[in-house]
Motif scaffolding. Structure first.
Motif, short mmCIF file in Angstrom:
data_model
loop_
_atom_site.label_atom_id
_atom_site.label_comp_id
_atom_site.label_asym_id
_atom_site.label_seq_id
_atom_site.Cartn_x
_atom_site.Cartn_y
_atom_site.Cartn_z
N LEU A 110 38.15 35.90 -1.55
CA LEU A 110 38.51 34.75 -0.72
C LEU A 110 37.47 33.64 -0.76
O LEU A 110 37.76 32.51 -0.39
N GLY A 111 36.27 33.94 -1.19
CA GLY A 111 35.25 32.91 -1.38
C GLY A 111 34.74 32.30 -0.10
O GLY A 111 34.44 31.11 -0.05
N GLY A 112 34.65 33.07 0.96
CA GLY A 112 34.07 32.57 2.20
C GLY A 112 35.01 31.75 3.06
O GLY A 112 34.57 30.99 3.90
N ALA A 113 36.32 31.88 2.86
CA ALA A 113 37.29 31.15 3.67
C ALA A 113 38.53 32.02 3.86
O ALA A 113 38.79 32.92 3.07
N THR A 114 39.28 31.76 4.90
CA THR A 114 40.53 32.47 5.12
C THR A 114 41.51 32.14 3.99
O THR A 114 41.68 30.98 3.63
N GLY A 115 42.13 33.17 3.42
CA GLY A 115 43.13 32.98 2.38
C GLY A 115 44.47 32.64 3.01
O GLY A 115 44.92 33.35 3.91
N ILE A 116 45.10 31.57 2.59
CA ILE A 116 46.39 31.16 3.15
C ILE A 116 47.45 31.21 2.06
O ILE A 116 47.31 30.58 1.02
N PHE A 117 48.50 32.00 2.31
CA PHE A 117 49.63 32.10 1.39
C PHE A 117 50.83 31.47 2.08
O PHE A 117 51.27 31.94 3.13
N THR A 118 51.37 30.38 1.53
CA THR A 118 52.60 29.78 2.03
C THR A 118 53.71 30.21 1.09
O THR A 118 53.71 29.85 -0.09
N VAL A 119 54.66 30.99 1.63
CA VAL A 119 55.71 31.59 0.81
C VAL A 119 57.06 31.09 1.31
O VAL A 119 57.47 31.39 2.44
N ASN A 120 57.74 30.33 0.47
CA ASN A 120 59.07 29.83 0.83
C ASN A 120 60.12 30.89 0.55
O ASN A 120 59.97 31.71 -0.35
N ASP A 121 61.19 30.87 1.32
CA ASP A 121 62.29 31.81 1.14
C ASP A 121 63.15 31.37 -0.04
O ASP A 121 63.45 30.19 -0.21
N SER A 122 63.52 32.32 -0.89
CA SER A 122 64.39 32.03 -2.03
C SER A 122 65.45 33.11 -2.12
O SER A 122 65.58 33.94 -1.23
N THR A 123 66.18 33.14 -3.21
CA THR A 123 67.22 34.16 -3.38
C THR A 123 66.64 35.50 -3.81
O THR A 123 67.33 36.51 -3.76
N ALA A 124 65.38 35.54 -4.20
CA ALA A 124 64.74 36.80 -4.60
C ALA A 124 64.48 37.67 -3.37
O ALA A 124 64.22 37.16 -2.28
N THR A 125 64.52 38.98 -3.55
CA THR A 125 64.21 39.90 -2.45
C THR A 125 62.76 39.74 -2.03
O THR A 125 62.44 39.66 -0.85
N ASP A 126 61.85 39.75 -3.01
CA ASP A 126 60.43 39.54 -2.77
C ASP A 126 60.07 38.18 -3.35
O ASP A 126 60.18 37.96 -4.55
N ASP A 127 59.66 37.25 -2.49
CA ASP A 127 59.39 35.89 -2.94
C ASP A 127 58.04 35.74 -3.63
O ASP A 127 57.87 34.92 -4.52
N LEU A 128 57.03 36.53 -3.20
CA LEU A 128 55.71 36.49 -3.83
C LEU A 128 55.09 37.88 -3.73
O LEU A 128 55.02 38.45 -2.65
N THR A 129 54.65 38.42 -4.87
CA THR A 129 53.94 39.69 -4.90
C THR A 129 52.52 39.45 -5.37
O THR A 129 52.31 38.83 -6.41
N VAL A 130 51.55 39.92 -4.59
CA VAL A 130 50.13 39.83 -4.95
C VAL A 130 49.69 41.25 -5.27
O VAL A 130 49.60 42.10 -4.38
N SER A 131 49.42 41.51 -6.55
CA SER A 131 49.06 42.86 -6.96
C SER A 131 47.56 43.09 -7.06
O SER A 131 47.12 44.23 -7.19
#
Length: 64
Positions: A3-24
């Motif tokens: 994260l590099g010394g800051a809060t990590g912010i993920f903005t994930v919009n809703d789409s037709t996919a079941t999982d909109d964003l996967t962070v592995s």
């Protein structure tokens, strides 16, 4: 993913996919956390070790 010394912010919009964003990759930080915004579905699959808070403003978070 360091994260590099800051809060990590993920903005994930809703789409037709079941999982909109996967962070592995692992999310790491000794003091900061993660914020999830947006109506979509975020999936976290890495062995994360951040020490701060996790906040969800909207949508769904799945931790595997």
């Amino acid at each position: 993913m360091a994260l590099g010394g800051a809060t990590g912010i993920f903005t994930v919009n809703d789409s037709t996919a079941t999982d909109d964003l996967t962070v592995s990759s692992a999310i790491t930080d000794s003091t900061h956390g993660v914020t999830k915004a947006g109506a979509g579905t975020l999936v976290l699959t890495g062995a994360s070790t951040f020490a701060g808070a996790y906040t969800t403003g909207a949508g769904v978070t799945i931790v595997k």
